[in-house]
Write a protein that holds these residues in place. Structure first.
Motif, PDB file in Angstrom:
ATOM      1  N   LYS A   1       0.839  -1.187   0.000  1.00 11.75           N
ATOM      2  CA  LYS A   1       0.000   0.000   0.000  1.00 11.75           C
ATOM      3  C   LYS A   1       0.881   1.247   0.000  1.00 11.75           C
ATOM      4  O   LYS A   1       2.033   1.222   0.423  1.00 11.75           O
ATOM      5  CB  LYS A   1      -0.916   0.009   1.222  1.00 11.75           C
TER       6      LYS A   1
ATOM      7  N   SER B   1       0.633   3.717   1.881  1.00  3.52           N
ATOM      8  CA  SER B   1       0.961   4.087   3.266  1.00  3.52           C
ATOM      9  C   SER B   1       2.224   3.377   3.729  1.00  3.52           C
ATOM     10  O   SER B   1       3.046   3.951   4.440  1.00  3.52           O
ATOM     11  CB  SER B   1      -0.207   3.748   4.195  1.00  3.52           C
TER      12      SER B   1
ATOM     13  N   THR C   1       5.205   4.960   1.971  1.00  3.08           N
ATOM     14  CA  THR C   1       5.510   6.241   2.623  1.00  3.08           C
ATOM     15  C   THR C   1       6.245   6.021   3.942  1.00  3.08           C
ATOM     16  O   THR C   1       7.174   6.762   4.281  1.00  3.08           O
ATOM     17  CB  THR C   1       4.211   7.025   2.883  1.00  3.08           C
ATOM     18  N   GLU C   2       5.841   4.994   4.688  1.00  4.78           N
ATOM     19  CA  GLU C   2       6.500   4.668   5.964  1.00  4.78           C
ATOM     20  C   GLU C   2       7.965   4.302   5.736  1.00  4.78           C
ATOM     21  O   GLU C   2       8.839   4.715   6.506  1.00  4.78           O
ATOM     22  CB  GLU C   2       5.765   3.517   6.640  1.00  4.78           C
TER      23      GLU C   2
END
Length: 254
Positions: free
Chosen positions: A49, A51, A54-55
């Motif tokens: 994902k 997210s 991005t992490e």
């Protein structure tokens, strides 16, 4: 979730960041508070994902925008399959078609619906591709491709005849539909110096790379239902006119 095959450039860039910072998968796993096996699988399948991506960028101290910029300048090297694998696909044209559809972003459900296949038939196709180590079936028959795109097929290999037929059919379609479609089609022959031809060939190569990168970005950020499959066929090569325009004796004209 973005199609895994469209994340290749970003993951190549991530590998470059890890190498630059002297980090291993084990180190990244610690930073993400997960296992090394999970990180290795993430980079192998390139399926996560936004997210999560991005992490990863955050723990590495870069932004997603910076990663995208780095990916833009990271060459997209086509991958190749073994001759044996291409031979297996050539012997079963339907299996090759199934793989191309998967590589193009179609799900197994989409393939079944478009071809009116039963669930059993669809599963058998996926299992055959899994045996060739081209994908891995997960829970609930989910499909995870294990090959990276773009793939450079051997033009003089086992799939030669099929590739010729597909490209001929596509070019014929674009010629027939040129006036009704919103796409360019150019065919011309002119006299060029070797120097000029080499420069133009390099520009064609750059256009190909731009096409690949733009497709990756579009499929990463646009909803899949808004995207349309496009095919690009380009070449710039010496044209021996006499081989294509032959004259029979005048009395034998058709």
């Amino acid at each position: 979730m973005a199609p895994q095959q469209e994340l290749n450039g970003l993951f190549r860039a991530l590998k470059q960041v890890l190498k630059t910072q002297g980090l291993r998968y084990r180190d990244l796993a610690v930073m993400l508070e997960t296992s090394e096996v999970t990180v290795k699988r993430l980079f192998q399948e390139q399926d996560c994902k936004m997210s999560r991506l991005t992490e990863i960028c955050e723990v590495l101290g870069i932004s997603l925008t910076e990663l995208m910029s780095l990916a833009e300048y990271t060459p997209t090297e086509p991958s190749t399959l073994s001759t044996e694998t291409e031979q297996a696909l050539a012997e079963k044209p339907a299996l090759f078609s199934c793989l191309v559809l998967l590589l193009s972003g179609f799900s197994s459900h989409d393939i079944a619906h478009a071809n009116q296949l039963s669930q059993a038939d669809t599963y058998r196709y996926m299992r055959e591709l899994e045996k060739l180590q081209l994908l891995r079936l997960g829970k609930n028959d989910s499909v995870h491709l294990t090959v990276q795109v773009p793939i450079r097929w051997r033009l003089d290999g086992p799939l030669h005849q099929m590739l010729v037929q597909i490209n001929q059919a596509f070019i014929e379609h674009t010629i027939n539909e040129q006036h009704s479609g919103n796409f360019p089609f150019f065919s011309t022959s002119r006299l060029l110096s070797q120097h000029s031809a080499k420069q133009l060939q390099e520009e064609v190569n750059q256009l190909y790379q731009r096409f690949q990168k733009q497709a990756s970005l579009d499929q990463l950020f646009y909803p899949v239902e808004t995207l349309v499959p496009y095919k690009m066929v380009t070449t710039l090569a010496p044209f021996t006119v006499s081989k294509f325009f032959e004259l029979p004796p005048f009395d034998e004209q058709p």
